[in-house]
Design a protein around this motif. Structure first.
Motif, PDB file in Angstrom:
ATOM      1  N   PHE A 885      68.384   9.135   8.362  1.00 12.31           N
ATOM      2  CA  PHE A 885      67.967   8.833   9.738  1.00 12.31           C
ATOM      3  C   PHE A 885      67.850  10.116  10.562  1.00 12.31           C
ATOM      4  O   PHE A 885      66.900  10.292  11.336  1.00 12.31           O
ATOM      5  N   CYS A 886      68.798  11.020  10.406  1.00 14.70           N
ATOM      6  CA  CYS A 886      68.729  12.308  11.114  1.00 14.70           C
ATOM      7  C   CYS A 886      67.513  13.117  10.674  1.00 14.70           C
ATOM      8  O   CYS A 886      66.912  13.838  11.472  1.00 14.70           O
ATOM      9  N   GLY A 887      67.154  13.010   9.414  1.00 15.87           N
ATOM     10  CA  GLY A 887      65.962  13.721   8.939  1.00 15.87           C
ATOM     11  C   GLY A 887      64.695  13.202   9.583  1.00 15.87           C
ATOM     12  O   GLY A 887      63.785  13.981   9.909  1.00 15.87           O
ATOM     13  N   ILE A 888      64.615  11.872   9.790  1.00 17.58           N
ATOM     14  CA  ILE A 888      63.430  11.321  10.457  1.00 17.58           C
ATOM     15  C   ILE A 888      63.369  11.791  11.903  1.00 17.58           C
ATOM     16  O   ILE A 888      62.304  12.126  12.433  1.00 17.58           O
ATOM     17  N   LYS A 889      64.529  11.826  12.576  1.00 17.53           N
ATOM     18  CA  LYS A 889      64.549  12.304  13.959  1.00 17.53           C
ATOM     19  C   LYS A 889      64.156  13.775  14.039  1.00 17.53           C
ATOM     20  O   LYS A 889      63.434  14.196  14.957  1.00 17.53           O
ATOM     21  N   GLU A 890      64.620  14.561  13.083  1.00 16.38           N
ATOM     22  CA  GLU A 890      64.242  15.974  13.079  1.00 16.38           C
ATOM     23  C   GLU A 890      62.741  16.146  12.833  1.00 16.38           C
ATOM     24  O   GLU A 890      62.093  17.015  13.438  1.00 16.38           O
ATOM     25  N   LEU A 891      62.186  15.319  11.980  1.00 16.83           N
ATOM     26  CA  LEU A 891      60.744  15.364  11.762  1.00 16.83           C
ATOM     27  C   LEU A 891      59.999  15.014  13.045  1.00 16.83           C
ATOM     28  O   LEU A 891      58.981  15.637  13.382  1.00 16.83           O
ATOM     29  N   ALA A 892      60.484  14.003  13.772  1.00 14.03           N
ATOM     30  CA  ALA A 892      59.860  13.644  15.048  1.00 14.03           C
ATOM     31  C   ALA A 892      59.947  14.800  16.037  1.00 14.03           C
ATOM     32  O   ALA A 892      59.002  15.059  16.795  1.00 14.03           O
ATOM     33  N   ARG A 893      61.067  15.504  16.016  1.00 12.52           N
ATOM     34  CA  ARG A 893      61.191  16.660  16.914  1.00 12.52           C
ATOM     35  C   ARG A 893      60.188  17.748  16.537  1.00 12.52           C
ATOM     36  O   ARG A 893      59.567  18.360  17.412  1.00 12.52           O
ATOM     37  N   ARG A 894      60.015  17.978  15.261  1.00 10.22           N
ATOM     38  CA  ARG A 894      59.024  18.966  14.814  1.00 10.22           C
ATOM     39  C   ARG A 894      57.619  18.533  15.222  1.00 10.22           C
ATOM     40  O   ARG A 894      56.800  19.366  15.630  1.00 10.22           O
TER      41      ARG A 894
END
Length: 1183
Positions: A885-894
């Motif tokens: 889940f944190c990886g998806i949020k980080e992708l959204a931030r990118r």
């Protein structure tokens, strides 16, 4: 009476001399008039009234610093130095930090040089009288010393430059005095050695008197230099401003070069050695250029031995400086050291420079090449006078060329011979263009007692020889080292023509025997066959070299028949292409030879293919090898030559179709057949694009192209990976070439050829990418023979996968496939960032330029796909702190960072992104039934990047959208967040820490605290309203990511109070709607109180800062900074490599005149140089 008149004149000076002041400053500013006449006028004024003239000079320095204040006569007479400088600081009313030395623009372009010239001419014109009057120089030195100690950068910078140039001028005066003293002493000795009757006693007395006066003047000058050095240099060479440090180091280098007897010793050299560790490249560069001036003079080398031994390692390490200019000068300095003595630099030191000849930065490589040439190639065999010039293998260059080969092989960078040649070209072009010697080393037998070249050395020599020929013919650096196109001079063009003529005459004769000797060596032959591409083909006719051309064509034909290596065959094809130039008379002869060769190859291929297909499963390996070798030769020639006269499409298509039906076709035969058919299609299209095309030709090409695309699509499912990769690459190229882009540029007649891939083909292409590109390195089984762990194999495999991904991304960029297919690519951005991050990012950028809305839809689709994959893997009750889940949020931030800072341009795209995200979040109902949160509600956390529980994702998401409308609105901070609190305001700049607040380091008042959200599973009795109120107490403004707000930050477009979010909440959730309404009312009240408290806090902080500075309260940004460099590590860097203590520097003391204590305070104390405190610096006062 005289005293009163002087006082009146001083009091009225501020008004009367304003125009003279302005004229002096303006003249220097413009730099148009002769500086000597300006100085002469000032000297006349000084002789008439030295107080008035000196005040003019003082105000001149003040004006040159950019200060609008004026020193009046009363101030000059009654105030101390520090008081005057403080007054000028208060009147330094500048809106910006610019001052004459830093202002850009044409009118200020020559100011610095004119300013320096004025000081130099002033001292030169005053060197015989005025500078010894104990008034003018004392006042000027005291003024500059005081200004150089100011905290105002403009004063410090300008006065330091003036003081250093004044010191340089005094060094010139001292040097002249020293020369005159030596001459006077020689005259005195000569006169005294005469016989008594011939001796002139009067002359002896005059010479003694003159020598005494010169000695007194020299002592006076030394005292002045001592005052400047100790009062200015020893403090400012470690100033916090790099420009000031650079000025000091540059000038001390001039002093040591001009007056080496006085300054060239370790007491002064140590300052340059220390400063070579400076953190700014500009200062390090000045150190190196200063040392170059010293090492260039070999007479000074003896005095530099101790310095060289102490700082040699530092100079060697600077060859790898991150600033390329510094690295270049460091290499040049080592070259000068090498010229002075060979014993200083160890082999390890030299090797650290040698490898820089392969640097991609050309100036660094050129400098390293010069060092290498001096070290290895400067020793030449002396030629006997009158003896005939030795050529070929016996020439003096023979051993040097061998040395070049040995160096190239020992460097183990065999793919970079072009870089080595380019590095040595400027200093060793004569050696590198001795092609006659190279040919002799390859063809002639070795001399008695001479060791012959090994096979490896011959290969290296041929490669170097090819690179020298290319460099001479093309006259530009190799790929990766070019600095842009440069216009060649007439001399360079003539040299290029002469070199091409000479190389053609030599190699036209030597190339056939070279090819005959090395015909079986593929690597040597490949390099030798590239030589004709640089020939002047006219020489074959004018030089009557047709027989050598016939010999060359025979050798090429034999090589084609002997070799099946692709590189060798392509080299033969390119050589035929270079020789088949219709502009030259040799075209017919070469064309006939080429046609005969191709006729034989095609006939042989058709015959072998027919037998091979008839035999079917009974075909043996020899038959397959014959077909493959012939097909390789045809494919290599079809790459550079139009073989449309031979019907190769039918035979190749038949071969490919048989491979599909039987499934047992050898891998390499299929790969080369696909490539050959691809060339057939492209050559056919090229002919149709050039001129008028018949309808039959268009129909034929259309049928062939579509049939071939279907064939490639069928091969995408082949069991062999190499075949699938070849089919995929060709398919991507064809789809791009025959897309809607091909009709642009006046090629509308080609519209029948436009081909758009069907959905099934698009799906297969995407599946291929996902299965063959986005894989782990260990999963790539394409490597064989146990080479999986070989690093070179892994790099090659990664390069191949990057090419496959780039080919597919081009289809997305040019709208050949639907943009939404890019979602499967974009979602891999974080996981495969190191391997493909640059390709994916560029693809996102290009798609956004095409269609912002569709790009936003594709990005949100990729996030939705990842979210669904996570749900299927972890279930609906997943942990929101999980890595997935944190990886998806980080992708959204990118993704949010790719939208840029201008949200006005991307507003619609961002709105669409949020709309699709909200629809996805509320699409599926709650598995708990009515009243529960929707299944995908946690997806809103991905859009705002903050974890919440239950309904808080919706609440915090809506709040983040509303908070984006006001810069002073506080956003919600979660207790899960690890980000520190900060105060942010776009309208005011962050206040600097003052004396009153330095200990706190911008710490907020104790009454302001941070309370985070309750974590899931905390006190269950706390309802959502209490959590919300507790959260809203946080007085911080978190920066809103680009993906979290569709509102434009414009107060004129504020939302209506009834606004409830971007997406309407379903009416059936009545309880949730009531709760949201209650929380929104509470939010409005808390928001108003929060804004008021924040405004009060910001005002109080600003007032505290104003009171703390107390220097320029009217300025928004006072141009005041710490005079000394504040970091303790700064001096640690400067002292790196030091093994001797700081000495007390003192020039020879005065013997024949009174000391001026006010000019000779000892600033250079060993303890004070390490003291970081500004208060330890004393301030000189005006005389």
């Amino acid at each position: 009476m005289n005293f009163l008149s002087n006082v009146c004149r001083l009091n009225g000076h501020h008004q009367e001399n304003g125009m003279e002041n302005m004229m002096l400053f303006e003249v220097v500013k413009l730099g148009r008039s002769a500086m000597q006449s300006v100085v002469d006028d000032w000297i006349e004024s000084y002789k008439h009234d030295r107080d008035v003239a000196l005040l003019d000079l003082i105000n001149f320095f003040i004006q040159c610093s950019g200060c609008k204040g004026v020193v009046s006569g009363e101030m000059f007479r009654n105030m101390q130095n520090s008081e005057i400088i403080r007054r000028m600081t208060e009147e330094f009313d500048e809106d910006s930090g610019d001052y004459p030395l830093t202002i850009a623009g044409p009118q200020w372009k020559k100011f610095k040089s004119s300013f320096c010239e004025f000081i130099s001419v002033l001292v030169r014109q005053c060197q015989y009288s005025i500078i010894y009057d104990e008034y003018m120089m004392d006042t000027v030195i005291s003024l500059l010393t005081g200004l150089s100690d100011s905290q105002v950068r403009a004063f410090r910078h300008t006065s330091t430059l003036a003081a250093m140039k004044l010191m340089t001028a005094l060094v010139n005066v001292a040097l002249n005095l020293s020369i005159n003293m030596d001459n006077t002493q020689r005259q005195y000795e000569a006169e005294r050695n005469k016989a008594v009757p011939k001796r002139a006693n009067d002359r002896l007395e005059l010479l003694l008197q003159k020598r005494k006066e010169l000695q007194e003047n020299q002592d006076e000058i030394e005292n002045m230099m001592n005052a400047i050095f100790k009062g200015v240099f020893v403090h400012r060479y470690r100033d916090s401003i790099a420009e000031i440090r650079a000025i000091c180091i540059e000038e001390i280098g001039v002093w040591m070069k001009l007056y080496s007897d006085a300054f060239l010793n370790d007491s002064y050299l140590k300052y340059v050695g220390w400063t070579m560790h400076d953190k700014q490249g500009e200062v390090r560069l000045k150190c190196l250029t200063a040392l170059q001036g010293l090492y260039y003079n070999r007479e000074l080398n003896a005095r530099l031995e101790l310095f060289t031994s102490r700082f040699k390692d530092r100079i060697v390490s600077m060859t790898l400086d991150k600033e390329y200019d510094v690295a270049v000068q460091a290499i040049k300095l080592l070259t000068l050291v090498l010229n002075s003595t060979d014993e200083v630099l160890t082999p390890e030191d030299c090797e650290s420079v040698y490898h820089l000849v392969y640097s991609a930065h050309r100036p660094v490589a050129i400098a390293a090449g010069e060092f290498l040439f001096k070290k290895l190639f400067s020793q030449r065999e002396p030629e006997e006078e009158g003896a005939p010039k030795r050529r070929g293998r016996q020439s003096p260059n023979a051993n040097l060329i061998k040395t070049t080969v040995f160096f190239f092989l020992e460097s183990e960078l065999h793919e970079h011979a072009a870089y080595l040649v380019d590095s040595l070209w400027e200093c060793g072009a004569e050696l590198l263009k001795d092609w006659e010697c190279m040919i002799s080393l390859l063809l002639d037998e070795p001399l008695p007692g001479e060791e012959a070249l090994t096979d490896r050395q011959e290969t290296a020599l041929i490669e170097i020889m090819l690179c020298t020929v290319r460099q001479a013919a093309e006259c530009h650096p190799p790929v990766g080292r070019g600095t842009g196109k440069r216009v060649m001079t007439a001399k360079e063009k003539k040299t290029q023509l002469d070199d091409r003529t000479r190389m053609t005459e030599l190699f036209a004769v030597a190339l056939p025997p070279l090819l005959a000797k090395y015909a079986v060596d593929a690597e040597k032959v490949t390099n030798l066959l590239q030589l004709p591409q640089f020939f002047d083909l006219e020489i074959y006719t004018t030089g009557r070299l047709e027989k050598h051309l016939e010999s060359l064509l025979r050798q090429i034909r034999e090589i084609v028949e002997k070799h099946t290596d692709t590189e060798v065959l392509e080299a033969c094809s390119k050589t035929y292409h270079a020789l088949c130039n219709e502009e030259f008379t040799i075209f017919n002869r070469v064309d006939i030879a080429r046609s005969q060769l191709l006729d034989e190859l095609v006939d042989k291929f058709n015959r072998l293919l027919e037998d091979f297909l008839q035999e079917g499963e009974d075909a043996d390996e020899d038959d397959a090898y014959q077909v493959l070798s012939t097909l390789k030769r045809i494919t290599a020639f079809h790459n550079a030559h139009d073989l449309s006269g031979w019907d190769l499409f039918t035979s190749n298509f038949k071969l490919l179709n048989t491979g599909i039906e039987n499934g047992d076709m050898p891998e390499q035969i299929v790969i080369h057949s696909l490539q050959c058919t691809h060339y057939v299609i492209l050559w056919h299209l090229a002919k149709l694009s050039e001129g008028s095309s018949r309808k039959d030709d268009l129909v034929t090409l259309r049928k062939q192209m579509r049939a071939f695309c279907m064939m490639c699509q069928r091969y995408l499912t082949n069991v062999n990976t190499a075949v699938k990769e070849q089919a995929f690459t060709i398919l991507c190229d064809l789809l791009l070439i025959f897309s809607h882009q091909m009709v642009s540029g006046g090629r509308e007649h080609l519209e029948p050829l436009v081909y758009s891939p069907e959905d099934s083909l698009q799906s297969e292409l995407l599946s291929f990418i996902l299965n063959h590109v986005f894989i782990d390195q260990d999963d790539d089984t394409n490597s064989t023979d146990g080479q999986q762990d070989d690093e070179a194999v892994k790099i090659e495999a990664l390069h191949k996968r990057r090419n496959l991904l780039a080919a597919y991304c081009k289809l997305i960029i040019y709208c050949v496939v639907e943009m939404k297919t890019g979602a499967d690519i974009f979602k891999q951005y974080m996981r495969y960032y190191n391997d493909y991050g640059d390709i994916i990012k560029e693809t996102m950028s290009k798609t956004r330029q095409i269609d912002k809305i569709q790009c936003a839809k594709t990005l949100i689709l990729s996030l939705q796909q990842l979210f669904n994959e996570m749900l299927s893997e972890l279930g609906h009750g997943f942990d929101r702190s999980s890595s997935a889940f944190c990886g998806i949020k980080e992708l959204a931030r990118r993704f949010s960072l790719t939208f840029g800072l201008d949200q006005v341009k991307t507003r619609d795209a961002i709105a669409m992104l949020h709309k699709d995200g909200i629809e996805f979040a509320f699409k599926d109902p709650s598995p708990q039934g009515e009243g529960g949160p929707p299944l995908n509600l946690a997806f809103l956390d991905i859009l705002i990047f903050l974890p919440k529980d239950c309904w808080l994702p919706l609440i915090s998401y809506r709040n983040s959208l509303q908070a984006g409308g006001d810069d002073d609105t506080m956003s919600v901070m979660s207790g899960y967040s690890s980000r520190g609190s900060s105060i942010r305001s776009k309208k005011t700049k962050p206040p600097a820490a003052t004396a009153g607040t330095s200990a706190a380091k911008r710490k907020l008042p104790e009454g302001i605290t941070h309370s985070g959200l309750n974590t899931p599973g905390s006190a269950s009795s706390t309802d959502g309203s209490e959590v919300w109120q507790q959260t809203m107490q946080t007085p911080v403004m978190m920066p809103s990511p680009h993906l979290t707000s569709t509102a434009i930050r414009d107060p004129k477009r504020g939302r209506d109070d009834s606004y409830m979010g971007v997406y309407p909440i379903p009416h059936d959730h009545s309880q949730v709607t009531w709760m949201l309404a209650q929380r929104q009312q509470e939010e409005a009240r808390q928001q108003q109180e929060r804004a008021m408290n924040y405004a009060k806090l910001r005002t109080n902080l600003q007032h505290a800062i104003r009171r703390g500075t107390g220097l320029m309260e009217e300025d928004e940004e006072p141009i005041v900074e710490d005079v000394m460099m504040s970091s303790e590590g700064r001096m640690d860097d400067l002292n790196e490599g030091m093994d001797f203590d700081t000495m007390d520097i003192d020039l020879p003391p005065s013997k024949n005149r009174r000391e001026r204590s006010e000019l000779k305070p000892d600033y250079f104390d060993p303890a004070s140089i390490m003291d970081e405190s500004v208060s330890s610096i004393s301030t000189l006062r005006f005389v």
